[in-house]
Write a protein that holds these residues in place. Structure first.
Motif, mmCIF file in Angstrom:
data_model
loop_
_atom_site.group_PDB
_atom_site.id
_atom_site.type_symbol
_atom_site.label_atom_id
_atom_site.label_comp_id
_atom_site.label_asym_id
_atom_site.label_seq_id
_atom_site.Cartn_x
_atom_site.Cartn_y
_atom_site.Cartn_z
ATOM 1 N N GLY A 110 39.669 -24.757 -17.619
ATOM 2 C CA GLY A 110 39.727 -26.111 -17.067
ATOM 3 C C GLY A 110 39.485 -27.245 -17.911
ATOM 4 O O GLY A 110 39.699 -28.382 -17.456
ATOM 5 N N VAL A 111 39.011 -27.089 -19.187
ATOM 6 C CA VAL A 111 38.484 -27.821 -19.925
ATOM 7 C C VAL A 111 39.636 -28.544 -20.520
ATOM 8 O O VAL A 111 40.612 -28.087 -21.170
ATOM 9 N N THR A 112 39.846 -29.788 -20.575
ATOM 10 C CA THR A 112 40.673 -30.557 -21.347
ATOM 11 C C THR A 112 40.389 -31.512 -22.556
ATOM 12 O O THR A 112 39.030 -31.712 -22.765
ATOM 13 N N VAL A 113 41.095 -32.218 -23.271
ATOM 14 C CA VAL A 113 40.770 -32.918 -24.451
ATOM 15 C C VAL A 113 40.036 -34.076 -24.066
ATOM 16 O O VAL A 113 39.199 -34.473 -24.727
ATOM 17 N N GLN A 114 40.344 -34.578 -23.006
ATOM 18 C CA GLN A 114 39.868 -35.710 -22.466
ATOM 19 C C GLN A 114 38.112 -35.197 -22.298
ATOM 20 O O GLN A 114 37.445 -36.228 -22.358
ATOM 21 N N ASP A 115 37.836 -34.016 -21.769
ATOM 22 C CA ASP A 115 36.549 -33.756 -21.427
ATOM 23 C C ASP A 115 35.690 -33.777 -22.587
ATOM 24 O O ASP A 115 34.617 -33.899 -22.398
ATOM 25 N N LEU A 116 36.450 -33.497 -23.877
ATOM 26 C CA LEU A 116 35.833 -33.443 -25.133
ATOM 27 C C LEU A 116 35.728 -34.485 -25.735
ATOM 28 O O LEU A 116 35.477 -34.079 -27.025
ATOM 29 N N SER A 117 36.233 -35.525 -25.343
ATOM 30 C CA SER A 117 36.602 -36.856 -25.987
ATOM 31 C C SER A 117 35.070 -37.445 -26.272
ATOM 32 O O SER A 117 33.940 -37.019 -25.443
ATOM 33 N N ARG A 118 34.956 -38.360 -26.947
ATOM 34 C CA ARG A 118 33.599 -38.934 -27.148
ATOM 35 C C ARG A 118 33.200 -39.703 -26.179
ATOM 36 O O ARG A 118 32.200 -40.343 -26.081
ATOM 37 N N LYS A 119 34.117 -40.247 -25.113
ATOM 38 C CA LYS A 119 33.915 -40.814 -23.907
ATOM 39 C C LYS A 119 33.329 -39.884 -23.016
ATOM 40 O O LYS A 119 32.620 -40.396 -21.715
ATOM 41 N N ALA A 120 32.987 -38.566 -23.316
ATOM 42 C CA ALA A 120 32.602 -37.845 -22.301
ATOM 43 C C ALA A 120 31.410 -36.990 -23.152
ATOM 44 O O ALA A 120 31.520 -35.619 -23.373
ATOM 45 N N PRO A 121 30.210 -37.962 -23.660
ATOM 46 C CA PRO A 121 29.295 -37.177 -24.430
ATOM 47 C C PRO A 121 28.632 -35.945 -23.869
ATOM 48 O O PRO A 121 28.143 -35.056 -24.626
ATOM 49 N N ARG A 122 28.346 -35.961 -22.445
ATOM 50 C CA ARG A 122 27.599 -34.805 -21.977
ATOM 51 C C ARG A 122 28.426 -33.674 -22.208
ATOM 52 O O ARG A 122 27.801 -32.620 -22.706
#
Length: 296
Positions: free
Chosen positions: A260-272
């Motif tokens: 379920g992980v997307t590129v948005q989840d791994l962007s610098r806007k989602a640091p945690r």
């Protein structure tokens, strides 16, 4: 590593496969220019050849499409198979239907591209002559007749059984037969080990790319980066010929981690989330390095 996992011979769970494509190469050795060049420089004609390009430098899109279709077919074939003895490839029974369907689609794409080029060849020849690309080297005889050009584009996919030491029977002394059977078994075990190593290396490449995107300064996880990991994870269980427990463990961890992980989840806007996944991938890569270092 046994070739008889769970009591089943590997020959009943996998097969040898080959893919062979041929293309008209759109180049021709010019004997006259080769001879004149050798004479001009006081050299032997065996010192080199002059090969002329028979198609326009630009605008030969239909030929480039054939080359692209061939390259894609080989790429898909390698992705769905594993290396084996003497340059052969092996496919598991579990992945054969996927491979066969992929080959069917690639054959259709290659054949369609070759037919489009065949129909376009007269225009391309006229363009070469009209633009003077080859100058005095132009010779219409260098080009095959369009109706015969199809013979130069072939696409062959073959399937053969894997050898099985238990099935080796020949009229030799028992000692010789036993020695040959032992040789076959040893070769199969070595090939199986190399095939397993190939899967680890595939994982290492795609997971390593994801790790760098997550940890390097300014790193960006692209859609293709994540897709490449998932492509390997998708095919891995079907190609794990030896049912390697280490591969199964790494596969399960990565599937769970990226579910379920997307590129948005791994962007610098989602640091945690980014940091959490990076840490877990660190652990996976450390284990893979240990596994790969321990392969015999």
């Amino acid at each position: 590593m046994s070739t008889n996992g769970n009591g089943n011979h590997l020959s009943s769970r996998a097969m040898l496969v080959s893919l062979s494509l041929s293309l008209w190469r759109a180049r021709k050795r010019d004997k006259r220019v080769t001879s004149e060049t050798a004479t001009r420089y006081s050299a032997s004609e065996k010192s080199g050849n002059y090969n002329k390009r028979l198609l326009p430098i630009s605008g030969a899109n239909t030929y480039q499409a054939v080359e692209a279709a061939a390259a894609a077919a080989y790429e898909h074939f390698r992705a769905n198979t594993l290396p084996w003895l003497d340059g052969a490839r092996v496919c598991s029974a579990a992945n054969y239907l996927t491979l066969a369907d992929t080959v069917r689609k690639d054959r259709a794409a290659f054949t369609a591209a070759a037919e489009a080029f065949r129909a376009d060849l007269p225009r391309l020849v006229d363009a070469v002559e009209a633009t003077g690309t080859l100058g005095d080297m132009f010779d219409a005889a260098d080009y095959p007749e369009p109706e015969r050009l199809s013979e130069s584009f072939t696409f062959e996919f073959r399937t053969l059984p894997l050898p099985d030491a238990a099935d080796f029977r020949v009229e030799l002394g028992q000692d010789e037969v036993d020695a040959i059977r032992a040789e076959i078994t040893a070769g199969m075990e070595a090939a199986l080990s190399a095939a397993t190593a190939d899967l680890f290396e595939r994982l290492d490449v795609v997971v390593g790319a994801l790790h760098r995107a997550l940890t390097e300064d300014g790193g960006v996880v692209k859609t293709a980066t994540l897709a490449n990991v998932r492509e390997v994870l998708d095919v891995l269980p079907r190609l794990n010929l030896g049912a390697d427990a280490r591969l199964n463990e790494i596969h399960a961890r990565l599937v769970s981690m990226l579910d379920g992980v997307t590129v948005q989840d791994l962007s610098r806007k989602a640091p945690r989330t980014r940091a959490c996944v990076a840490k877990r991938i660190d652990a996976v890569m450390a284990d893979m390095a240990a596994f790969m270092g321990g392969q015999s």
